[in-house]
Design a protein around this motif. Structure first.
Motif, PDB file in Angstrom:
ATOM      1  N   GLY A  41      -5.373   1.205  -5.830  1.00  0.00           N
ATOM      2  CA  GLY A  41      -5.763   0.805  -4.484  1.00  0.00           C
ATOM      3  C   GLY A  41      -7.122   0.127  -4.407  1.00  0.00           C
ATOM      4  O   GLY A  41      -7.430  -0.519  -3.416  1.00  0.00           O
ATOM      5  N   ASP A  42      -7.946   0.272  -5.453  1.00  0.00           N
ATOM      6  CA  ASP A  42      -9.246  -0.414  -5.464  1.00  0.00           C
ATOM      7  C   ASP A  42      -9.033  -1.910  -5.676  1.00  0.00           C
ATOM      8  O   ASP A  42      -8.030  -2.343  -6.244  1.00  0.00           O
ATOM      9  N   PHE A  43     -10.008  -2.694  -5.229  1.00  0.00           N
ATOM     10  CA  PHE A  43      -9.974  -4.148  -5.379  1.00  0.00           C
ATOM     11  C   PHE A  43     -10.875  -4.564  -6.532  1.00  0.00           C
ATOM     12  O   PHE A  43     -11.964  -4.031  -6.684  1.00  0.00           O
ATOM     13  N   ALA A  44     -10.421  -5.542  -7.305  1.00  0.00           N
ATOM     14  CA  ALA A  44     -11.236  -6.137  -8.368  1.00  0.00           C
ATOM     15  C   ALA A  44     -11.152  -7.651  -8.221  1.00  0.00           C
ATOM     16  O   ALA A  44     -10.063  -8.203  -8.053  1.00  0.00           O
ATOM     17  N   GLU A 106     -16.456  -8.304  -9.499  1.00  0.00           N
ATOM     18  CA  GLU A 106     -16.831  -7.654  -8.243  1.00  0.00           C
ATOM     19  C   GLU A 106     -15.807  -6.560  -7.953  1.00  0.00           C
ATOM     20  O   GLU A 106     -14.652  -6.659  -8.377  1.00  0.00           O
ATOM     21  N   ILE A 107     -16.245  -5.530  -7.248  1.00  0.00           N
ATOM     22  CA  ILE A 107     -15.386  -4.379  -6.945  1.00  0.00           C
ATOM     23  C   ILE A 107     -15.549  -4.008  -5.473  1.00  0.00           C
ATOM     24  O   ILE A 107     -16.651  -4.071  -4.932  1.00  0.00           O
ATOM     25  N   GLN A 108     -14.435  -3.599  -4.864  1.00  0.00           N
ATOM     26  CA  GLN A 108     -14.464  -2.982  -3.539  1.00  0.00           C
ATOM     27  C   GLN A 108     -13.553  -1.764  -3.590  1.00  0.00           C
ATOM     28  O   GLN A 108     -12.463  -1.829  -4.157  1.00  0.00           O
ATOM     29  N   LYS A 109     -14.010  -0.681  -3.027  1.00  0.00           N
ATOM     30  CA  LYS A 109     -13.177   0.525  -2.977  1.00  0.00           C
ATOM     31  C   LYS A 109     -11.986   0.286  -2.067  1.00  0.00           C
ATOM     32  O   LYS A 109     -12.079  -0.422  -1.071  1.00  0.00           O
ATOM     33  N   GLY A 110     -10.873   0.885  -2.435  1.00  0.00           N
ATOM     34  CA  GLY A 110      -9.653   0.742  -1.667  1.00  0.00           C
ATOM     35  C   GLY A 110      -9.608   1.667  -0.467  1.00  0.00           C
ATOM     36  O   GLY A 110     -10.496   2.496  -0.250  1.00  0.00           O
ATOM     37  N   ALA A 112      -6.371   3.263   2.609  1.00  0.00           N
ATOM     38  CA  ALA A 112      -4.944   3.603   2.727  1.00  0.00           C
ATOM     39  C   ALA A 112      -4.072   2.352   2.692  1.00  0.00           C
ATOM     40  O   ALA A 112      -3.011   2.342   2.068  1.00  0.00           O
ATOM     41  N   GLY A 113      -4.516   1.271   3.326  1.00  0.00           N
ATOM     42  CA  GLY A 113      -3.746   0.031   3.342  1.00  0.00           C
ATOM     43  C   GLY A 113      -3.605  -0.580   1.953  1.00  0.00           C
ATOM     44  O   GLY A 113      -2.524  -1.037   1.574  1.00  0.00           O
ATOM     45  N   SER A 114      -4.688  -0.583   1.179  1.00  0.00           N
ATOM     46  CA  SER A 114      -4.607  -1.166  -0.164  1.00  0.00           C
ATOM     47  C   SER A 114      -3.795  -0.272  -1.101  1.00  0.00           C
ATOM     48  O   SER A 114      -3.102  -0.774  -1.999  1.00  0.00           O
ATOM     49  N   ARG A 115      -3.852   1.040  -0.899  1.00  0.00           N
ATOM     50  CA  ARG A 115      -3.018   1.927  -1.714  1.00  0.00           C
ATOM     51  C   ARG A 115      -1.532   1.722  -1.389  1.00  0.00           C
ATOM     52  O   ARG A 115      -0.688   1.747  -2.287  1.00  0.00           O
ATOM     53  N   ASP A 116      -1.209   1.473  -0.113  1.00  0.00           N
ATOM     54  CA  ASP A 116       0.175   1.152   0.254  1.00  0.00           C
ATOM     55  C   ASP A 116       0.615  -0.163  -0.382  1.00  0.00           C
ATOM     56  O   ASP A 116       1.730  -0.275  -0.883  1.00  0.00           O
ATOM     57  N   TYR A 117      -0.270  -1.160  -0.365  1.00  0.00           N
ATOM     58  CA  TYR A 117       0.038  -2.455  -0.987  1.00  0.00           C
ATOM     59  C   TYR A 117       0.271  -2.268  -2.485  1.00  0.00           C
ATOM     60  O   TYR A 117       1.210  -2.843  -3.048  1.00  0.00           O
ATOM     61  N   ALA A 118      -0.553  -1.456  -3.139  1.00  0.00           N
ATOM     62  CA  ALA A 118      -0.433  -1.217  -4.572  1.00  0.00           C
ATOM     63  C   ALA A 118       0.892  -0.538  -4.926  1.00  0.00           C
ATOM     64  O   ALA A 118       1.397  -0.702  -6.039  1.00  0.00           O
ATOM     65  N   ALA A 119       1.463   0.218  -3.998  1.00  0.00           N
ATOM     66  CA  ALA A 119       2.715   0.933  -4.251  1.00  0.00           C
ATOM     67  C   ALA A 119       3.944   0.021  -4.140  1.00  0.00           C
ATOM     68  O   ALA A 119       5.026   0.395  -4.575  1.00  0.00           O
ATOM     69  N   ARG A 120       3.756  -1.175  -3.605  1.00  0.00           N
ATOM     70  CA  ARG A 120       4.882  -2.107  -3.473  1.00  0.00           C
ATOM     71  C   ARG A 120       5.304  -2.645  -4.843  1.00  0.00           C
ATOM     72  O   ARG A 120       4.464  -2.812  -5.718  1.00  0.00           O
ATOM     73  N   PRO A 121       6.582  -2.944  -4.997  1.00  0.00           N
ATOM     74  CA  PRO A 121       6.993  -3.573  -6.261  1.00  0.00           C
ATOM     75  C   PRO A 121       6.416  -4.989  -6.339  1.00  0.00           C
ATOM     76  O   PRO A 121       6.378  -5.698  -5.339  1.00  0.00           O
ATOM     77  N   PRO A 122       5.964  -5.396  -7.515  1.00  0.00           N
ATOM     78  CA  PRO A 122       5.413  -6.747  -7.666  1.00  0.00           C
ATOM     79  C   PRO A 122       6.492  -7.813  -7.455  1.00  0.00           C
ATOM     80  O   PRO A 122       7.678  -7.585  -7.751  1.00  0.00           O
ATOM     81  N   LEU A 123       6.085  -8.967  -6.965  1.00  0.00           N
ATOM     82  CA  LEU A 123       7.028 -10.087  -6.841  1.00  0.00           C
ATOM     83  C   LEU A 123       7.373 -10.643  -8.216  1.00  0.00           C
ATOM     84  O   LEU A 123       8.444 -11.185  -8.419  1.00  0.00           O
ATOM     85  N   ARG A 124       6.435 -10.491  -9.159  1.00  0.00           N
ATOM     86  CA  ARG A 124       6.669 -10.893 -10.549  1.00  0.00           C
ATOM     87  C   ARG A 124       5.999  -9.837 -11.419  1.00  0.00           C
ATOM     88  O   ARG A 124       4.797  -9.648 -11.338  1.00  0.00           O
ATOM     89  N   ILE A 125       6.760  -9.174 -12.274  1.00  0.00           N
ATOM     90  CA  ILE A 125       6.256  -8.105 -13.116  1.00  0.00           C
ATOM     91  C   ILE A 125       5.738  -8.680 -14.433  1.00  0.00           C
ATOM     92  O   ILE A 125       6.398  -9.523 -15.048  1.00  0.00           O
ATOM     93  N   TRP A 126       4.556  -8.202 -14.859  1.00  0.00           N
ATOM     94  CA  TRP A 126       4.010  -8.645 -16.147  1.00  0.00           C
ATOM     95  C   TRP A 126       4.693  -7.852 -17.267  1.00  0.00           C
ATOM     96  O   TRP A 126       4.791  -6.624 -17.186  1.00  0.00           O
TER      97      TRP A 126
END
Length: 129
Positions: A41-44, A106-110, A112-126
């Motif tokens: 959920g954190d931003f980088a 650069e870093i920003q703490k995540g 609830a919204g970013s943690r929800d976004y992180a839980a979504r399946p990626p549109l393209r998986i690495w």
């Protein structure tokens, strides 16, 4: 894990640590402890080199990813910006991006919204292997 390659994948990451070492006064980055302790959920913010039609001049963009997985010293994030380029069909908002602490500028703490976004399946998986 295979790292992104500009020619094979159409994009790659630049080392923020190297850039900082070359220009410490004008290019600050978070300290190593902060770069190695991101949570889901954190931003980088990372520096991306994105291939264009001109092979000698990739587009350089600084974009945010949201950490979705921590696997040892590798992070997997979801791209949280739209690249400013039309030539690359595989690299868009929601694509999964592998990176490590050396790429973080650069870093920003995540939240609830970013943690929800992180839980979504990626549109393209690495690929992991």
């Amino acid at each position: 894990m295979r790292v992104p390659d500009l020619h094979d994948d159409g994009w790659c990451l630049e080392s923020g640590v190297e850039r900082h070492l070359l220009h410490p006064e004008s290019f600050p980055i978070p300290n190593e402890a902060a770069r190695t302790s991101l949570a889901v959920g954190d931003f980088a913010k990372l520096i991306f080199l994105v291939a264009t039609d001109d092979d000698d001049a990739p587009l350089v963009e600084r974009m945010w990813v949201v950490v979705r997985e921590v696997a040892g010293d590798t992070y997997f994030g979801l791209l949280d910006n739209e690249p400013e380029i039309d030539e690359n069909d595989d690299f868009w908002l929601g694509a999964e991006v592998p990176f490590n602490q050396e790429h973080i500028i650069e870093i920003q703490k995540g939240d609830a919204g970013s943690r929800d976004y992180a839980a979504r399946p990626p549109l393209r998986i690495w690929p992991r292997a």
